[in-house]
Every structure is written in structure tokens, then in C-alpha cells.
Write a protein that holds these residues in place. Sequence first.
Motif, PDB file in Angstrom:
ATOM      1  N   LEU A   1      -3.956  -4.390  -5.449  1.00  0.00           N
ATOM      2  CA  LEU A   1      -2.799  -5.233  -5.736  1.00  0.00           C
ATOM      3  C   LEU A   1      -1.568  -4.389  -6.053  1.00  0.00           C
ATOM      4  O   LEU A   1      -0.483  -4.628  -5.508  1.00  0.00           O
ATOM      5  CB  LEU A   1      -3.110  -6.172  -6.898  1.00  0.00           C
ATOM      6  N   ALA A   2      -1.727  -3.401  -6.924  1.00  0.00           N
ATOM      7  CA  ALA A   2      -0.600  -2.535  -7.265  1.00  0.00           C
ATOM      8  C   ALA A   2      -0.120  -1.770  -6.046  1.00  0.00           C
ATOM      9  O   ALA A   2       1.085  -1.608  -5.823  1.00  0.00           O
ATOM     10  CB  ALA A   2      -1.011  -1.565  -8.371  1.00  0.00           C
ATOM     11  N   GLY A   3      -1.056  -1.317  -5.207  1.00  0.00           N
ATOM     12  CA  GLY A   3      -0.680  -0.562  -4.010  1.00  0.00           C
ATOM     13  C   GLY A   3       0.133  -1.384  -3.033  1.00  0.00           C
ATOM     14  O   GLY A   3       1.144  -0.917  -2.493  1.00  0.00           O
ATOM     15  N   LEU A   4      -0.304  -2.630  -2.787  1.00  0.00           N
ATOM     16  CA  LEU A   4       0.455  -3.513  -1.895  1.00  0.00           C
ATOM     17  C   LEU A   4       1.837  -3.781  -2.459  1.00  0.00           C
ATOM     18  O   LEU A   4       2.847  -3.676  -1.742  1.00  0.00           O
ATOM     19  CB  LEU A   4      -0.292  -4.833  -1.719  1.00  0.00           C
ATOM     20  N   SER A   5       1.899  -4.129  -3.731  1.00  0.00           N
ATOM     21  CA  SER A   5       3.182  -4.493  -4.348  1.00  0.00           C
ATOM     22  C   SER A   5       4.133  -3.308  -4.360  1.00  0.00           C
ATOM     23  O   SER A   5       5.332  -3.454  -4.065  1.00  0.00           O
ATOM     24  CB  SER A   5       2.934  -5.008  -5.769  1.00  0.00           C
ATOM     25  N   GLU A   6       3.628  -2.125  -4.697  1.00  0.00           N
ATOM     26  CA  GLU A   6       4.466  -0.927  -4.690  1.00  0.00           C
ATOM     27  C   GLU A   6       4.979  -0.622  -3.292  1.00  0.00           C
ATOM     28  O   GLU A   6       6.130  -0.186  -3.111  1.00  0.00           O
ATOM     29  CB  GLU A   6       3.665   0.261  -5.223  1.00  0.00           C
ATOM     30  N   SER A   7       4.152  -0.874  -2.267  1.00  0.00           N
ATOM     31  CA  SER A   7       4.562  -0.601  -0.891  1.00  0.00           C
ATOM     32  C   SER A   7       5.637  -1.573  -0.420  1.00  0.00           C
ATOM     33  O   SER A   7       6.569  -1.187   0.295  1.00  0.00           O
ATOM     34  CB  SER A   7       3.342  -0.661   0.028  1.00  0.00           C
ATOM     35  N   LEU A   8       5.522  -2.847  -0.815  1.00  0.00           N
ATOM     36  CA  LEU A   8       6.568  -3.810  -0.471  1.00  0.00           C
ATOM     37  C   LEU A   8       7.879  -3.444  -1.165  1.00  0.00           C
ATOM     38  O   LEU A   8       8.959  -3.570  -0.572  1.00  0.00           O
ATOM     39  CB  LEU A   8       6.126  -5.224  -0.864  1.00  0.00           C
ATOM     40  N   ILE A   9       7.794  -2.972  -2.403  1.00  0.00           N
ATOM     41  CA  ILE A   9       9.002  -2.525  -3.114  1.00  0.00           C
ATOM     42  C   ILE A   9       9.584  -1.287  -2.431  1.00  0.00           C
ATOM     43  O   ILE A   9      10.811  -1.153  -2.297  1.00  0.00           O
ATOM     44  CB  ILE A   9       8.673  -2.231  -4.597  1.00  0.00           C
ATOM     45  N   GLU A  10       8.706  -0.385  -1.972  1.00  0.00           N
ATOM     46  CA  GLU A  10       9.180   0.815  -1.276  1.00  0.00           C
ATOM     47  C   GLU A  10       9.931   0.435   0.004  1.00  0.00           C
ATOM     48  O   GLU A  10      10.993   0.985   0.304  1.00  0.00           O
ATOM     49  CB  GLU A  10       8.004   1.725  -0.947  1.00  0.00           C
ATOM     50  N   ALA A  11       9.386  -0.530   0.752  1.00  0.00           N
ATOM     51  CA  ALA A  11      10.069  -0.989   1.960  1.00  0.00           C
ATOM     52  C   ALA A  11      11.403  -1.650   1.605  1.00  0.00           C
ATOM     53  O   ALA A  11      12.419  -1.437   2.279  1.00  0.00           O
ATOM     54  CB  ALA A  11       9.174  -1.963   2.717  1.00  0.00           C
ATOM     55  N   TRP A  12      11.402  -2.465   0.545  1.00  0.00           N
ATOM     56  CA  TRP A  12      12.639  -3.102   0.068  1.00  0.00           C
ATOM     57  C   TRP A  12      13.683  -2.047  -0.258  1.00  0.00           C
ATOM     58  O   TRP A  12      14.859  -2.192   0.085  1.00  0.00           O
ATOM     59  CB  TRP A  12      12.303  -3.943  -1.159  1.00  0.00           C
ATOM     60  N   ARG A  13      13.276  -0.968  -0.920  1.00  0.00           N
ATOM     61  CA  ARG A  13      14.200   0.105  -1.294  1.00  0.00           C
ATOM     62  C   ARG A  13      14.712   0.852  -0.054  1.00  0.00           C
ATOM     63  O   ARG A  13      15.890   1.194   0.035  1.00  0.00           O
ATOM     64  CB  ARG A  13      13.492   1.069  -2.250  1.00  0.00           C
TER      65      ARG A  13
END
Length: 362
Positions: A69-81
Motif C-alpha cells: 500500500l505504501a509503495g503504490l501510494s508513494e509511486s502515485l505521489i512520485e508521478a504527481w511530482r
Amino acid sequence: MRSDYMLDSTCDRKYHSDYPPCDWKQVEYNTIAAGFYWLGPVSGDIHRYVFQELGYDEQLKNLPENNALAGLSESLIEAWRLYGNPEGAILFVVEKVSYNICDQRFPEFKIRELNPQVKVIRRTIDELGERSRLNQNGELVIDNLLINVIYYRIGYEPASYPTQKQWDTRLLLERSKAIKCPTIHYHLAGAKKVQQELSRPGALERFLDEKQVEMVRDIFVGLYALDINEEGEKTIEMALKNPERYVLKPQREGGGNNIYGAEIREELLRMRDSKERTAWILMDRICPPITKGYMIRPGASTLPPILEMVSELGIFGVLIGNSEEILSKKQLGHMLRTKIATANEGGVAAGDGSLDSPYLLD
């Protein structure tokens, strides 16, 4: 993405005797709406709690850490950034009614926890058809809110596009500059036909070095084309002779679409003279070892019976990149589904299976 595997065991089966016992083999590769990012990790939390309640603290080390869960969420935030607009949002494309809501909402909650600055909105494809547009720069705008990232929770099956309007909306989203999870290219890369083509001699060599090719090919089972040619005819004859040895798979996602056993013979005879057969592949059936245990269900008035069960392991990963370079790639975590051994297609959603946890032994 999520790559799914089952143990293929020579101990409990008649076929594929040339395989090593209990070897991991790939079932399929999912690039769109790959679920259980939350329910996978939380299953491990439940089992850790039970171990501690029973005083089995020493055994906790055998339950591997799971940060899906943390990995997916962090990756979506990384793409957002990476998109570069701090005022933009992440769009979750969702169903009108979601039966998997207890899994799907948690990436949204985790994103808020990790970075409160990131706004997440949820819209159905019909709502997007009415409320989305591209601005003069080709950016996706919904209700005057610019979208940095599109995360598809639906769109993997034809039922998502009942009319041309929904197809037009998907095209609008694809034409936008928003980072898509996945793009239409990666959506199609998860098709069974692509999986079958990659198993052909020489295909993996285009992308990987010799050692990597050997490691990847080791997880493949036999995947056979049903094209209208000599190769396709040989595949059909092979399947008609021993249908129990194979699984017939269409270019579909979401479960409940595969054909097994005697029904394979019926389907192949029905479409043998039709182009329809080219939309299917034949795959060696994986025969996992059978374990015994309890499956806990709500509302039971008696102790659950001991059942014969089989398990399927999913490994989550992320890849962020463009046509020229890969910006990020990592393994995120895992999930384990366990179902009754007699169920071909039935899984968690069908009520024949449960979310589980791997227990590691030397």
C-alpha cells in the motif's frame, strides 16, 4: 502492475513431469486495476496479531514485511511530482458501484497521510464524459481542476465501454498529457496474447541479457497460439487430446473468463473454423500443491471445516518512464490469495477464496 504466480508441483499431478517439483510459474501479468494493495498487507497484520495473542512471538519473523500500500501510494505521489504542477490532482477512474471499495479507498487515504498537499478525486467514466476536457496545452481538466495522474480502477473489460461515448472518453484521457496508470500501451501489454508472444524463442532476447532471459523464461509455462495456420491446428489437436492439461484464456481481465477441462474441447470445436479462435491462447495448466487449513467466513454458526486449498502469489511493482528512459522501477510488496482446491475460477470476490499471508520456512 502485479505479476501472479503459483507453485507448480510434480507431487500431485500427472502432467508436466519434466518440471522441477514445486517451481514458481507465472499465471498472468496485470497492468491495469491490479488490486489488493491494502488487503494484502492487512492480512499479514491480522496474522501477526493472532500469533501474538497465541504467544507465538518467535514465529513472527516468518511473516515477511509487506509495504504494498505504501509503495503504490508513494509511486502515485512520485508521478504527481514528476508532472510538475503542485496544484494538480490525481484522478481515480472508478466504477459506479464498487464491490472492492474496502481495498480501493486505502491508496487514497495513504496518499493523504503521506502528502496532504496532493488532492485525489474519484470519477466514473460517465462523469468524465460530461465534465472533462483538454485545455490548449493538451492538459486534462476536470471541473476546472488540472489532473497530473490518472489511475484506472476500471476500464479493463468491454463492459466499461457500453457505448461510443465511453470509448471517446477513454481516448480523451489517453490524448491528455496526464501520466496514466497505465497508458493504453501498457494496458495492452498485459493481454494474454502478448504474454504468449513473449514466450516464443528469441522474443525476450530483444529486451534482456542472457542471464535475465534464463531467469524470466524459467517462470513461463507452455503458452500456445490458436492462429489459423499449421501451428494453430497443432495446438488445437494437442488440446482436444488432453483438455485437462490446459487452460483456454481470452484477451480479458478481471477473472471468470477462462475455460477448463472438458469445456475446452467444446469451445475449440465450436470456433475451430472461425477467426474467433485467434482471440484466445492455450496455456499449460499449473497444478499447485494442495494444503489443508481453515477458511474463515462471516456469519458462520459452527467451527469452519478443514479444507483442501491452493494459493496464488501476486508481486506488486511499479515502472515510471517515457519513450526514452525509465525514471523509477521497484518491487512494492505482495498479496496471497488462497482458495478451495476444487474452484477453477472462483476467488476472493466469488466467495471461494480469502486473502492470506505467506509463511516462510528454510
